[in-house]
Design an enzyme around this catalytic site. Structure first.
Site, short mmCIF file in Angstrom:
data_model
loop_
_atom_site.label_atom_id
_atom_site.label_comp_id
_atom_site.label_asym_id
_atom_site.label_seq_id
_atom_site.Cartn_x
_atom_site.Cartn_y
_atom_site.Cartn_z
N HIS A 20 0.86 -1.19 0.00
CA HIS A 20 0.00 0.00 0.00
C HIS A 20 0.89 1.24 0.00
CE1 HIS A 20 0.95 0.36 4.25
NE2 HIS A 20 0.34 -0.78 4.55
N HIS A 23 3.91 1.53 2.38
CA HIS A 23 5.15 0.85 1.98
C HIS A 23 5.90 1.67 0.94
CE1 HIS A 23 2.51 -2.75 3.06
NE2 HIS A 23 3.49 -2.81 3.93
N CYS A 130 3.32 -10.71 19.29
CA CYS A 130 2.53 -10.22 18.16
C CYS A 130 3.09 -10.84 16.89
CB CYS A 130 2.59 -8.69 18.07
SG CYS A 130 1.79 -8.05 16.56
N CYS A 133 4.16 -8.14 14.24
CA CYS A 133 5.44 -7.48 14.54
C CYS A 133 6.59 -8.47 14.55
CB CYS A 133 5.40 -6.81 15.90
SG CYS A 133 4.38 -5.34 16.03
N CYS A 148 -1.73 -5.24 20.47
CA CYS A 148 -0.42 -4.77 20.06
C CYS A 148 -0.45 -3.26 19.84
CB CYS A 148 0.00 -5.48 18.76
SG CYS A 148 1.39 -4.72 17.91
N HIS A 151 -0.08 -2.74 15.73
CA HIS A 151 -1.08 -3.28 14.81
C HIS A 151 -2.50 -3.32 15.38
CE1 HIS A 151 2.72 -4.84 13.09
NE2 HIS A 151 2.10 -4.64 11.96
N LYS A 299 -2.62 5.16 11.20
CA LYS A 299 -1.49 4.64 10.44
C LYS A 299 -2.00 3.84 9.25
CE LYS A 299 2.29 1.36 10.48
NZ LYS A 299 2.77 0.09 11.04
N LYS A 302 -3.56 -2.34 6.28
CA LYS A 302 -4.70 -3.16 5.85
C LYS A 302 -5.64 -3.42 7.03
CE LYS A 302 -3.40 -4.01 1.56
NZ LYS A 302 -4.18 -3.60 0.39
#
Length: 516
Positions: A20, A23, A130, A133, A148, A151, A299, A302
């Site tokens: 996405h 990245h 996690c 991570c 987490c 995430h 952030k 997805k």
């Protein structure tokens, strides 16, 4: 600089899904920096790639009914496709499933295991883990509900026998390293964060797993699979020749910049240098941790349903506008919020109305008044302050790029664009063209304007390579754009009179605000 080469890396990306725009943010930033250093005449090595081991990928494969290798072989080309559309000009693309990488991982593991300091030892561990991570957390780190902090997903309680790396033994060496090299972590807020983490006490971390089998076995105990961080981080020295070419490694290492997101700072600025110290390898010159790209304050991810695929924007704005927007709009190092409206506004203001309109006007007037031929500059002072404006902007551009202040670097270049448009308003060449007695003055004004476009084509090449090449072709400059260097190629007066220009299509067509 690494011994002889400017060596810059992106993080290597998990191909558990398609990329996405979050990245692509650091991929474009690293490419911008790499291209700029090439423009300076540096020998550059730009590395990117995919991190293809670990529990997260194994689970993604299982949910799709594939083996892990089948999964990554299917997913990895989708990342290269995005980088190709974004003009990411990397020199090497590493996959952590490659044999060359396994050799480097094994070499570093053995060097740390056999260094005589018991830096790697067998133990057991129970902790909150996690999967996304690939990291353990203590309860105080978690969000409400045991989620987490990165995430915002539930962690898992894991217990198994692992080999551990004695990170706790490296606190003093790490602090000494960062005291001697204060620019080794940038920006300053991230450096302070790392120093606080180290001073607060470091915990040893697991370097192996026995609960899954997707990864490299440890060279001294094949019942254990190498844990993702010892595997993934080693990619940076794999590509530099650590395991198979010591002469190459001596020229390339240490890396000048590891470009990462702030969420993986701990692994790159604490784990990684300690691992290298344990293996007798010098730490990288600098870890540069940028902020998050956010949508609606969240952030990019997805998980948050904010994972916008880069093609959604490239198809509307084009590659050059995409690259420019994210490096100009966001203050690099801080979190930056994306919105469709701000991208349309930046495109129209800076590119369509700014640089694009400037190029269109100058080339059209050259065509109308001089049959497309660049005239003699004349004997007068028609250029005014343009040479000084350019010299100052080039100096600031260089300073900001070397400091990785990418938004400020582009602001310096756009000072030239703004001054050039103001210059045309002041000189009014369309009025000069009506007076035959002012023909020489007209020639001087249009020569200066065309020369300024030549300089701009050189300067924008690192951030907008496609648009720079199109502008260069329209200007008819005989030398290849790729051969230009700063500051020599930005010296005033290098455009040869008699050069034939062509007014092609608009560099940046204006976009309707309603487009979406």
């Amino acid at each position: 600089m690494g011994r002889d080469v400017f060596y810059i890396t992106t993080p290597i990306y998990y191909p558990n899904d398609v990329p996405h725009i979050g990245h692509a943010y650091d991929a474009v930033a690293a490419d911008f920096i790499a291209r700029y250093h090439r423009l300076r005449g540096d020998e550059v090595f730009h590395l990117t790639g995919t991190d293809e081991h670990g529990l997260k990928l194994q689970r993604a494969a299982e949910s799709a009914g594939l083996s892990p290798q089948e999964w990554v072989d299917d997913m990895e080309p989708k990342w290269r496709e995005v980088w190709a559309r974004l003009d990411i000009g990397y020199d090497d693309y590493i996959r952590t499933t490659q044999d060359r990488h396994r050799a480097a991982v094994e070499k570093l593991l053995i060097a740390a295991y056999e260094n005589g300091r018991d830096d790697i030892y067998l133990g057991s561990y129970e902790g909150l883990y996690c999967v996304s991570c690939e990291a353990y957390y203590v309860e105080d780190d978690l969000l409400d509900g045991g989620l987490c902090p990165v995430h915002e997903r539930p962690v898992e309680l894991l217990r198994e026998e692992n080999y551990f790396f004695r990170l706790s033994a490296y606190a003093d060496r790490l602090l000494e390293h960062y005291e001697r090299n204060p620019s080794a972590i940038e920006p300053e807020t991230r450096r302070n964060e790392v120093l606080s983490l180290i001073r607060g006490g470091l915990q040893d971390f697991s370097i192996s797993r026995t609960s899954f089998d997707w990864g490299f076995p440890l060279p001294w105990d094949e019942q254990h699979i190498c844990y993702v961080w010892f595997d993934a981080l080693t990619n940076y020295i794999t590509a530099a020749g650590y395991a198979d070419d010591q002469d190459r490694f001596a020229r390339m290492w240490p890396a000048n910049i590891h470009m990462i997101g702030k969420d993986i700072l701990r692994f790159h600025a604490v784990y990684w240098p300690a691992m290298l110290m344990a293996g007798g390898v010098e730490p990288p010159v600098q870890v540069w941790a940028h902020g998050f790209l956010t949508v609606g304050g969240k952030k990019m991810s997805k998980t948050n349903l904010t994972g916008i695929h880069p093609f959604e924007l490239i198809d509307q704005f084009g590659t050059d506008s995409y690259r420019y927007y994210f490096m100009r709009e966001m203050r690099f190092g801080e979190d930056g919020n994306f919105s469709w409206e701000s991208m349309v506004e930046r495109h129209n203001a800076d590119l369509a109305n700014g640089l694009g309109n400037l190029a269109s006007r100058v080339l059209a007037m050259l065509g109308s008044y001089f049959d497309g031929i660049v005239p003699e500059p004349g004997d007068g002072d028609e250029a005014g302050d343009l040479p000084a404006v350019i010299a100052d902007a080039v100096r600031r551009y260089d300073e900001h790029m070397l400091a990785v202040q990418l938004h400020s670097a582009l602001s310096a270049v756009w000072d030239i664009v703004d001054r050039a448009n103001g210059y045309l308003v002041e000189k009014e060449p369309w009025k000069l063209a009506k007076d035959p007695e002012r023909r020489q003055e007209l020639a001087g004004v249009l020569y200066a304007s065309a020369e300024l476009l030549r300089v701009l084509a050189v300067l924008i090449q690192p951030i907008m390579p496609g648009a720079a090449e199109r502008l260069w072709e329209q200007l008819g400059v005989g030398e290849p754009l790729a051969h230009q260097r700063v500051p020599t190629s930005t010296a005033w007066g290098r455009l040869a009179s008699g050069t034939r220009t062509t007014k092609g299509g608009a560099l940046f067509p204006r976009l309707d605000v309603e487009v979406a």
